[in-house]
Enzyme design. Structure first.
Site, PDB file in Angstrom:
ATOM      1  N   ARG A 268     107.268  26.464 -76.176  1.00 60.86           N
ATOM      2  CA  ARG A 268     106.995  26.301 -77.598  1.00 60.86           C
ATOM      3  C   ARG A 268     105.985  25.169 -77.696  1.00 60.86           C
ATOM      4  NH1 ARG A 268     112.464  28.365 -77.484  1.00 60.86           N
ATOM      5  NH2 ARG A 268     112.319  30.309 -78.649  1.00 60.86           N
TER       6      ARG A 268
ATOM      7  N   ASP B 217     108.526  36.615 -83.377  1.00 58.50           N
ATOM      8  CA  ASP B 217     107.882  36.484 -84.691  1.00 58.50           C
ATOM      9  C   ASP B 217     107.195  35.128 -84.877  1.00 58.50           C
ATOM     10  OD1 ASP B 217     110.351  35.274 -84.770  1.00 58.50           O
ATOM     11  OD2 ASP B 217     110.808  35.902 -86.823  1.00 58.50           O
TER      12      ASP B 217
ATOM     13  N   GLY C 174     110.617  32.429 -76.853  1.00 57.12           N
ATOM     14  CA  GLY C 174     111.728  32.727 -75.939  1.00 57.12           C
ATOM     15  C   GLY C 174     111.314  33.751 -74.890  1.00 57.12           C
TER      16      GLY C 174
ATOM     17  N   ASP D 151     114.634  41.553 -83.363  1.00 57.47           N
ATOM     18  CA  ASP D 151     114.736  41.209 -84.782  1.00 57.47           C
ATOM     19  C   ASP D 151     113.399  41.397 -85.507  1.00 57.47           C
ATOM     20  OD1 ASP D 151     113.492  39.226 -83.379  1.00 57.47           O
ATOM     21  OD2 ASP D 151     114.469  37.567 -84.402  1.00 57.47           O
TER      22      ASP D 151
ATOM     23  N   THR E  90     111.090  40.001 -77.138  1.00 58.44           N
ATOM     24  CA  THR E  90     112.237  39.183 -77.523  1.00 58.44           C
ATOM     25  C   THR E  90     113.519  39.967 -77.286  1.00 58.44           C
ATOM     26  OG1 THR E  90     113.491  38.326 -79.415  1.00 58.44           O
ATOM     27  CG2 THR E  90     111.690  39.797 -79.942  1.00 58.44           C
TER      28      THR E  90
ATOM     29  N   GLU F 113     136.965  46.001 -80.494  1.00 54.55           N
ATOM     30  CA  GLU F 113     137.753  46.279 -81.689  1.00 54.55           C
ATOM     31  C   GLU F 113     137.087  45.674 -82.920  1.00 54.55           C
ATOM     32  OE1 GLU F 113     139.208  45.657 -78.751  1.00 54.55           O
ATOM     33  OE2 GLU F 113     140.392  47.487 -78.556  1.00 54.55           O
TER      34      GLU F 113
ATOM     35  N   ARG G 121     145.385  40.033 -73.284  1.00 58.95           N
ATOM     36  CA  ARG G 121     144.795  38.870 -73.975  1.00 58.95           C
ATOM     37  C   ARG G 121     143.908  39.292 -75.139  1.00 58.95           C
ATOM     38  NH1 ARG G 121     143.766  35.495 -68.546  1.00 58.95           N
ATOM     39  NH2 ARG G 121     145.586  34.170 -68.785  1.00 58.95           N
TER      40      ARG G 121
ATOM     41  N   ASP H 193     116.076  39.582 -78.898  1.00 60.54           N
ATOM     42  CA  ASP H 193     116.837  39.639 -80.155  1.00 60.54           C
ATOM     43  C   ASP H 193     116.615  40.923 -80.955  1.00 60.54           C
ATOM     44  OD1 ASP H 193     117.460  37.058 -79.398  1.00 60.54           O
ATOM     45  OD2 ASP H 193     115.939  36.154 -80.687  1.00 60.54           O
TER      46      ASP H 193
ATOM     47  N   ARG I 275     120.086  34.934 -81.603  1.00 58.08           N
ATOM     48  CA  ARG I 275     119.723  33.993 -82.684  1.00 58.08           C
ATOM     49  C   ARG I 275     120.363  34.460 -83.993  1.00 58.08           C
ATOM     50  NH1 ARG I 275     113.460  32.480 -82.495  1.00 58.08           N
ATOM     51  NH2 ARG I 275     113.262  34.718 -82.623  1.00 58.08           N
TER      52      ARG I 275
HETATM   53  P1  ADP Z   1     109.290  33.211 -80.863  1.00 54.98           P
HETATM   54  O1  ADP Z   1     107.895  33.688 -80.696  1.00 54.98           O
HETATM   55  O2  ADP Z   1     110.169  33.603 -79.719  1.00 54.98           O
HETATM   56  O3  ADP Z   1     109.864  33.565 -82.222  1.00 54.98           O
HETATM   57  P2  ADP Z   1     108.947  30.411 -81.743  1.00 54.98           P
HETATM   58  O4  ADP Z   1     109.408  30.685 -83.141  1.00 54.98           O
HETATM   59  O5  ADP Z   1     109.492  29.207 -81.092  1.00 54.98           O
HETATM   60  O6  ADP Z   1     109.254  31.608 -80.736  1.00 54.98           O
HETATM   61  O7  ADP Z   1     107.351  30.312 -81.761  1.00 54.98           O
HETATM   62  C1  ADP Z   1     106.630  30.096 -80.578  1.00 54.98           C
HETATM   63  C2  ADP Z   1     105.433  29.222 -80.843  1.00 54.98           C
HETATM   64  O8  ADP Z   1     104.544  29.882 -81.765  1.00 54.98           O
HETATM   65  C3  ADP Z   1     105.724  27.890 -81.500  1.00 54.98           C
HETATM   66  O9  ADP Z   1     106.154  26.913 -80.592  1.00 54.98           O
HETATM   67  C4  ADP Z   1     104.342  27.528 -82.056  1.00 54.98           C
HETATM   68  O10 ADP Z   1     103.498  27.041 -81.053  1.00 54.98           O
HETATM   69  C5  ADP Z   1     103.835  28.901 -82.527  1.00 54.98           C
HETATM   70  N1  ADP Z   1     104.144  29.078 -83.957  1.00 54.98           N
HETATM   71  C6  ADP Z   1     105.280  29.517 -84.523  1.00 54.98           C
HETATM   72  N2  ADP Z   1     105.187  29.519 -85.873  1.00 54.98           N
HETATM   73  C7  ADP Z   1     103.956  29.033 -86.168  1.00 54.98           C
HETATM   74  C8  ADP Z   1     103.259  28.750 -87.381  1.00 54.98           C
HETATM   75  N3  ADP Z   1     103.815  28.964 -88.576  1.00 54.98           N
HETATM   76  N4  ADP Z   1     102.011  28.239 -87.284  1.00 54.98           N
HETATM   77  C9  ADP Z   1     101.432  28.017 -86.090  1.00 54.98           C
HETATM   78  N5  ADP Z   1     102.038  28.251 -84.921  1.00 54.98           N
HETATM   79  C10 ADP Z   1     103.290  28.747 -84.939  1.00 54.98           C
END
Ligand code: ADP
Length: 329
Positions: free
Chosen positions: A78, A109, A17, A136, A132, A194, A169, A134, A178
């Site tokens: 991705r 992550d 993201g 997180d 990110t 609130e 309202r 988020d 997420r």
């Molecule tokens: P973010 O980094 O924002 O959490 P994603 O979870 O979509 O985004 O991960 C981004 C990209 O990282 C994925 O499209 C993939 O190419 C790679 N990736 C994520 N998890 C794995 C994994 N377990 N093994 C290999 N590549 C991964």
């Protein structure tokens, strides 16, 4: 101790993201690398660029005038193929063509999970920079983009509150994050919501309905509810449905803030954090502090092994929810 190979050519990419401030991090990585005599390459569209050989040499000018821009000049994406061993082999072969022997990955992550696998399989050290909205991730108090996103949400919610008050309202505003509730929590507190509904805590819908019914009896049903998109009870629409059924006299409206939270010029804070993290990411590659995520804890740079950074989440302290309740009463 095994001697670590000296890094001479590095690649930088943004993955997953997008988040405002990624450009500031790219700029810091490129300029720090060049300062220390490294060759720096930009890898386009996350891991896709590694797989498809979309890799471009960067110089100091390539990152001029980008620190203030949202999005990412390297684009992000991705990559399905990077999940597969064959895909990662192909990515490695492409990096070797350029002699790239170190990587900086700006992402969340998921991106770090991919980086960790890649670093384990091939002799390319990887450094993660948490980018990110988020927030997180464990191992850092800040992630690039969070501050900007939460400020965008606050600005929008303030405007909603004006019209909400004018019409008496009940507004339910859904924010991003997420499955994390940080944007909701911070923007909700900052706008005097609130009620704040987040995935990290159990939502007591009966208590919410009860408090709204009580307000209705007192003819004071002006109420702002901020809900995280990943709330387990459901998003703003689902919550509105229940409220409309159970508190029919409430003039209930929904606003889903959506992607405006991802865009826009990064805040000063995000630019500063990104600049610091970019610098220390390159330093880490140079001194052999490999396969870590660069974070900030208590305003000091902090390094977390990539495998730890992806295993844990940043917990939301229970005292936050207590504060929400007290301040909204
Ligand atoms: P973010 O980094 O924002 O959490 P994603 O979870 O979509 O985004 O991960 C981004 C990209 O990282 C994925 O499209 C993939 O190419 C790679 N990736 C994520 N998890 C794995 C994994 N377990 N093994 C290999 N590549 C991964």
């Amino acid at each position: 101790m095994t001697e670590k190979k000296k890094v001479t050519k590095i690649g930088v990419l943004t993955s997953g993201g997008d988040a405002p401030g990624m450009n500031a991090a790219i700029r810091a990585v490129v300029r720090t690398g060049i300062y220390y005599g490294l060759e720096v390459f930009g890898i386009m569209r996350g891991y896709n660029g590694m797989l498809e050989d979309d890799i471009i040499p960067m110089n100091s000018r390539s990152v001029a005038n980008i620190i203030q821009r949202g999005g990412t000049i390297l684009k992000t994406a991705r990559s399905k193929d990077f999940f597969e061993t064959e895909g990662r082999k192909k990515a490695y072969a492409n990096l070797k063509k350029y002699g790239i022997d170190g990587l900086v990955i700006i992402g969340g992550d998921g991106s770090f999970r991919g980086a960790q696998k890649f670093a384990n399989e091939f002799d390319i050290p990887c450094i993660g920079i948490p980018g990110t909205i988020d927030k997180d991730m464990a191992g850092t108090d800040y992630t690039i983009g969070f501050d900007t996103a939460v400020n965008t949400a606050v600005e929008a919610i303030d405007k909603i509150r004006d019209t909400m008050d004018a019409h008496d309202r009940l507004f339910i505003v859904e924010v991003m994050g997420r499955d994390a509730g940080y944007i909701a929590l911070h923007s909700g507190i900052a706008t005097g919501a609130e009620n704040i509904l987040i995935p990290e805590t159990k939502t007591d819908i009966e208590a919410l309905i009860h408090s709204l019914t009580e307000k209705e009896k007192r003819k004071k049903l002006v109420n702002l509810i901020v809900v995280a998109e990943g709330e387990e009870f459901g998003g703003a629409e689902e919550i509105a449905k229940v409220i409309k059924e159970r508190v029919p006299n409430a003039d209930t409206r929904v606003c889903i803030l959506g992607h405006i939270q991802r865009g826009g010029a990064p805040s000063c804070h995000d630019r500063l954090v990104a600049s610091h993290m970019g610098y220390y990411a390159v330093e880490s590659l140079l001194i052999g502090r490999h396969n870590v995520m660069v974070g900030v804890i208590n305003n000091k740079i902090h390094y977390t092994p990539l495998d730890m950074a992806v295993k844990e989440r940043q917990a939301i302290g229970q005292e936050w929810m207590k504060i929400v309740k007290i301040l909204a009463s």
